[in-house]
Design a protein around this motif. Structure first.
Motif, mmCIF file in Angstrom:
data_model
loop_
_atom_site.group_PDB
_atom_site.id
_atom_site.type_symbol
_atom_site.label_atom_id
_atom_site.label_comp_id
_atom_site.label_asym_id
_atom_site.label_seq_id
_atom_site.Cartn_x
_atom_site.Cartn_y
_atom_site.Cartn_z
ATOM 1 N N VAL A 199 8.228 16.334 -0.783
ATOM 2 C CA VAL A 199 8.995 15.859 0.367
ATOM 3 C C VAL A 199 10.008 14.834 -0.127
ATOM 4 O O VAL A 199 9.695 13.971 -0.951
ATOM 5 N N TRP A 200 11.239 14.971 0.321
ATOM 6 C CA TRP A 200 12.312 14.032 -0.029
ATOM 7 C C TRP A 200 12.361 12.959 1.030
ATOM 8 O O TRP A 200 12.345 13.251 2.221
ATOM 9 N N MET A 201 12.431 11.707 0.604
ATOM 10 C CA MET A 201 12.394 10.633 1.578
ATOM 11 C C MET A 201 12.894 9.329 0.975
ATOM 12 O O MET A 201 13.036 9.204 -0.247
ATOM 13 N N LYS A 202 13.144 8.365 1.838
ATOM 14 C CA LYS A 202 13.426 6.997 1.427
ATOM 15 C C LYS A 202 12.152 6.186 1.639
ATOM 16 O O LYS A 202 11.515 6.298 2.686
ATOM 17 N N VAL A 203 11.797 5.402 0.650
ATOM 18 C CA VAL A 203 10.589 4.581 0.761
ATOM 19 C C VAL A 203 10.777 3.580 1.908
ATOM 20 O O VAL A 203 11.717 2.787 1.900
ATOM 21 N N PRO A 204 9.906 3.637 2.915
ATOM 22 C CA PRO A 204 10.087 2.743 4.071
ATOM 23 C C PRO A 204 9.584 1.335 3.797
ATOM 24 O O PRO A 204 8.728 1.123 2.934
ATOM 25 N N LYS A 205 10.124 0.390 4.538
ATOM 26 C CA LYS A 205 9.565 -0.965 4.461
ATOM 27 C C LYS A 205 8.194 -0.960 5.131
ATOM 28 O O LYS A 205 7.868 -0.055 5.911
ATOM 29 N N VAL A 206 7.406 -1.963 4.820
ATOM 30 C CA VAL A 206 6.048 -2.056 5.368
ATOM 31 C C VAL A 206 5.944 -3.280 6.268
ATOM 32 O O VAL A 206 6.245 -4.406 5.854
ATOM 33 N N VAL A 207 5.555 -3.027 7.503
ATOM 34 C CA VAL A 207 5.377 -4.096 8.486
ATOM 35 C C VAL A 207 3.885 -4.223 8.796
ATOM 36 O O VAL A 207 3.251 -3.270 9.251
ATOM 37 N N VAL A 229 1.234 -1.185 9.076
ATOM 38 C CA VAL A 229 -0.089 -1.294 8.458
ATOM 39 C C VAL A 229 -0.897 -2.287 9.284
ATOM 40 O O VAL A 229 -0.548 -3.466 9.389
ATOM 41 N N PHE A 230 -1.975 -1.807 9.894
ATOM 42 C CA PHE A 230 -2.815 -2.642 10.753
ATOM 43 C C PHE A 230 -3.913 -3.307 9.920
ATOM 44 O O PHE A 230 -4.564 -2.662 9.094
ATOM 45 N N ILE A 264 0.816 -1.218 0.000
ATOM 46 C CA ILE A 264 0.000 0.000 0.000
ATOM 47 C C ILE A 264 0.849 1.266 0.000
ATOM 48 O O ILE A 264 0.518 2.263 -0.651
ATOM 49 N N VAL A 265 1.995 1.240 0.693
ATOM 50 C CA VAL A 265 2.858 2.421 0.728
ATOM 51 C C VAL A 265 3.503 2.652 -0.632
ATOM 52 O O VAL A 265 3.537 3.782 -1.141
ATOM 53 N N GLU A 266 4.030 1.596 -1.243
ATOM 54 C CA GLU A 266 4.625 1.729 -2.573
ATOM 55 C C GLU A 266 3.582 2.179 -3.588
ATOM 56 O O GLU A 266 3.869 2.989 -4.477
ATOM 57 N N TYR A 267 2.369 1.666 -3.434
ATOM 58 C CA TYR A 267 1.286 2.063 -4.337
ATOM 59 C C TYR A 267 0.969 3.553 -4.203
ATOM 60 O O TYR A 267 0.866 4.276 -5.201
ATOM 61 N N ILE A 268 0.820 4.015 -2.959
ATOM 62 C CA ILE A 268 0.512 5.433 -2.735
ATOM 63 C C ILE A 268 1.635 6.321 -3.249
ATOM 64 O O ILE A 268 1.406 7.299 -3.978
#
Length: 423
Positions: A152-160, A197-198, A3-7
């Motif tokens: 915003v500059w950022m590194k794509v975080p892993k998703v837990v 992600v809950f 979901i994070v990569e998709y967004i």
């Protein structure tokens, strides 16, 4: 993609697919901030050659930390912010009387839809994850850069993925108990810089305010942010209309994760975070013989100042009186929540119980005002942090809990479970 990569893929304009640890410039849908962090950002903006704002209509300012002004310094700081806001013609500026705690009022205003990318000038901006929004708390430089560029500059975080199994077995359990227990039981090295992600069957037991609380406190374990899959039934229940059904369905279809953990709600008890960390959790039953006497109980903050939190508190305080040795402070999170609490008679119940009601503000949560604690005082609070000196004196002690535990304990004058009060 998860979901994070998709967004984030939908907000880069550069790549069709993203993967964790990619460095990106993500396009923002909105920015919000409080007076303190905006004041710092303005100073950075004033150093820039180009001071043209990205989009003045996509910036919201909530001067919520010291409301009303508590001293000359905060009055001058707020004037500095107000002058800049007027100069830049920022329409989404909320003055005393209209302002609430930023994270809760931002949701009320329905500025964004699920799947949006938002930054906020406060670490608990991840509260918007309850809507299915990817929202980050950022520092001064990122805030200033975002206001000017819309990026915003950022590194794509892993998703837990935190899968919630089972169901609540006690009537007053809440999202606050879930997140305190989770923070105290998970290896935080596994969630550092991650997006939580809950999901799971247990989510059915969580009301919207529970979801806000859980996303809000994910950063206390080192997570970058947190979110729930947007739930149309819950969005409709709270009157949230800014969503597109097809977009929500697409978000909910992104089910991949980098890691997964299970959390069993069947075994959950009411939680207390002992000083001086939100992760220092114990079951409330373990304190039964300790008789931790309370000088102050505070119900409020972005974590637990919602209307539902006030309703639960009122249910337990109805017809009762706070312990004569314990101060009880209750602060609704926004003016709308305050007004509804008056309509429902909740404020009358609180006043009859001996509580003092404050205007919507962060107030005592960060040791601002309206409830600062003194040397060797003990405070039980529904806030999100209990670091040493967080609410006043470094010699004070802060315990964290849910509104139900707070209300019950205020009556007894020491920490108890809600069931003990009911008996």
């Amino acid at each position: 993609m998860n979901i994070v990569e998709y967004i984030l893929s939908n907000h880069t304009g550069e790549k069709e697919e993203l993967r964790k640890e990619d460095f990106i410039l993500a396009n923002l849908d909105f920015i919000y901030t409080n007076g303190l962090t905006l004041a710092s950002a303005i100073k950075e903006i004033n150093k820039m050659e180009n001071k043209e704002l990205w989009n003045r209509d996509k910036l919201a300012v909530f001067p919520d930390h010291f409301t009303p002004n508590k001293d000359i310094a905060t009055a001058n700081l707020k004037k500095y912010v107000r002058d800049w806001v007027n100069e830049k013609q920022i329409k989404n500026y909320f003055e005393v009387g209209d302002v609430g705690i930023e994270h809760i009022q931002f949701i009320e205003k329905q500025f964004v839809e699920p799947g949006s990318v938002v930054i906020g000038g406060d670490s608990h901006s991840c509260s918007l994850g309850a809507l299915g929004v990817f929202s980050l708390g950022v520092g001064t430089t990122d805030l200033a850069f975002g206001i000017l560029s819309g990026k915003v500059w950022m590194k794509v975080p892993k998703v837990v993925n935190i899968r919630l199994d089972g169901h609540f077995r006690k009537p007053f359990l809440s999202g606050k108990d879930v997140i305190l227990s989770l923070l105290g039981s998970i290896d935080i090295s596994q969630i550092n810089y991650a997006t939580l992600v809950f999901s799971g069957d247990g989510c059915a037991d969580l009301k919207f305010n529970d979801r806000v609380t859980m996303c809000n406190m994910a950063v206390e374990g080192g997570a970058k942010t947190a979110l729930f899959y947007p739930d149309i039934q819950i969005l409709d229940k709270i009157g949230y209309k800014n969503y597109d059904k097809k977009k929500v369905e697409a978000l909910c279809a992104a089910k991949d994760y980098d890691q997964q953990f299970s959390f069993d709600l069947d075994k959950l008890d009411y939680q207390i975070a002992l000083p001086h960390s939100p992760r220092n959790k114990v079951d409330v039953t373990s304190l039964k013989d300790s008789r931790i006497l309370l000088d102050q109980v505070f119900i409020g903050s972005c974590t637990n100042g919602s209307l539902e939190d006030l309703r639960i508190s009122a249910k337990l305080l109805y017809g009762k009186r706070r312990n004569k040795s314990t101060r009880l402070i209750i602060i609704p999170a926004t003016p709308n929540i305050y007004k509804q609490a008056i309509k429902e008679g909740l404020i009358d119940i609180f006043l009859e119980a001996g509580a003092v009601i404050g205007p919507p503000t962060c107030g005592p949560c960060l040791g601002g005002h309206m409830g600062v604690i003194g040397d060797n005082e003990v405070c039980l609070a529904t806030t999100n942090r209990n670091f040493k000196g967080r609410m006043g004196s470094t010699l004070g002690k802060i315990y964290l809990c849910s509104p139900a535990v707070a209300a019950a304990s205020a009556v007894k004058g020491y920490i108890i479970s809600p069931e003990e009060l009911e008996r």
